[in-house]
Design a protein around this motif. Structure first.
Motif, PDB file in Angstrom:
ATOM      1  N   THR A  71       0.807  -1.224   0.000  1.00  0.00           N
ATOM      2  CA  THR A  71       0.000   0.000   0.000  1.00  0.00           C
ATOM      3  C   THR A  71       0.837   1.269   0.000  1.00  0.00           C
ATOM      4  OG1 THR A  71      -0.149  -0.101   2.410  1.00  0.00           O
ATOM      5  CG2 THR A  71      -1.959  -1.076   1.183  1.00  0.00           C
ATOM      6  N   CYS A  72       2.121   1.160   0.223  1.00  0.00           N
ATOM      7  CA  CYS A  72       2.920   2.390   0.292  1.00  0.00           C
ATOM      8  C   CYS A  72       4.356   2.154  -0.178  1.00  0.00           C
ATOM      9  CB  CYS A  72       2.926   2.928   1.729  1.00  0.00           C
ATOM     10  SG  CYS A  72       3.976   1.956   2.825  1.00  0.00           S
TER      11      CYS A  72
ATOM     12  N   HIS B 233       6.996   2.331   1.565  1.00  0.00           N
ATOM     13  CA  HIS B 233       7.765   1.528   2.509  1.00  0.00           C
ATOM     14  C   HIS B 233       7.630   0.043   2.186  1.00  0.00           C
ATOM     15  CE1 HIS B 233       7.421   5.166   5.232  1.00  0.00           C
ATOM     16  NE2 HIS B 233       8.718   4.957   5.115  1.00  0.00           N
ATOM     17  N   CYS B 234       6.425  -0.325   1.801  1.00  0.00           N
ATOM     18  CA  CYS B 234       6.202  -1.713   1.375  1.00  0.00           C
ATOM     19  C   CYS B 234       7.113  -2.033   0.199  1.00  0.00           C
ATOM     20  CB  CYS B 234       4.756  -1.914   0.913  1.00  0.00           C
ATOM     21  SG  CYS B 234       3.483  -1.480   2.091  1.00  0.00           S
TER      22      CYS B 234
ATOM     23  N   TYR C 163       3.276 -10.170   2.786  1.00  0.00           N
ATOM     24  CA  TYR C 163       2.631  -9.926   1.489  1.00  0.00           C
ATOM     25  C   TYR C 163       2.478 -11.261   0.759  1.00  0.00           C
ATOM     26  CZ  TYR C 163       4.411  -5.330   2.728  1.00  0.00           C
ATOM     27  OH  TYR C 163       4.708  -4.184   3.402  1.00  0.00           O
TER      28      TYR C 163
HETATM   29 MO1  9UX Z   1       3.122  -0.037   3.582  1.00  0.00          MO
HETATM   30 MO2  9UX Z   1       3.299   1.203   6.185  1.00  0.00          MO
HETATM   31  O1  9UX Z   1       2.055  -1.422   4.070  1.00  0.00           O
HETATM   32  O2  9UX Z   1       2.761   0.101   7.564  1.00  0.00           O
HETATM   33  S1  9UX Z   1       1.580   1.141   4.625  1.00  0.00           S
HETATM   34  S2  9UX Z   1       4.750  -0.244   5.119  1.00  0.00           S
END
Ligand code: 9UX
Length: 70
Positions: free
Chosen positions: A12-13, A15-16, A64
């Motif tokens: 979702t982001c 960081h993922c 994931y």
């Molecule tokens: Mo991406 Mo942040 O899942 O917890 S939204 S790393």
């Protein structure tokens, strides 16, 4: 040059994306991992065919899901 394409579920982001690139880069044989958030994809570059179960396991360890596309 070998190219493995994965579909990744659950990102979702950014960081993922970074996390998955990091763990996929550590899979034996992988030289480069390019993850695309929008396309839900990962492209693995390697000199030889890799064991894709290692890549799937690495992604699942982070929470994931991954499917081998090609
Ligand atoms: Mo991406 Mo942040 O899942 O917890 S939204 S790393």
């Amino acid at each position: 040059m070998n190219r493995t394409v994965l579909k990744i579920e659950g990102m979702t982001c950014d960081h993922c994306v970074h996390t998955i690139e990091k763990v996929l880069s550590a899979v034996p044989g992988v030289e480069k991992a390019e993850v695309n958030l929008k396309q839900k994809s990962a492209i693995l570059i390697s000199d030889r065919p890799i064991d894709t179960s290692n890549a799937i396991f690495a992604v699942e360890q982070e929470g994931y899901k991954a499917i081998v596309i090609s």
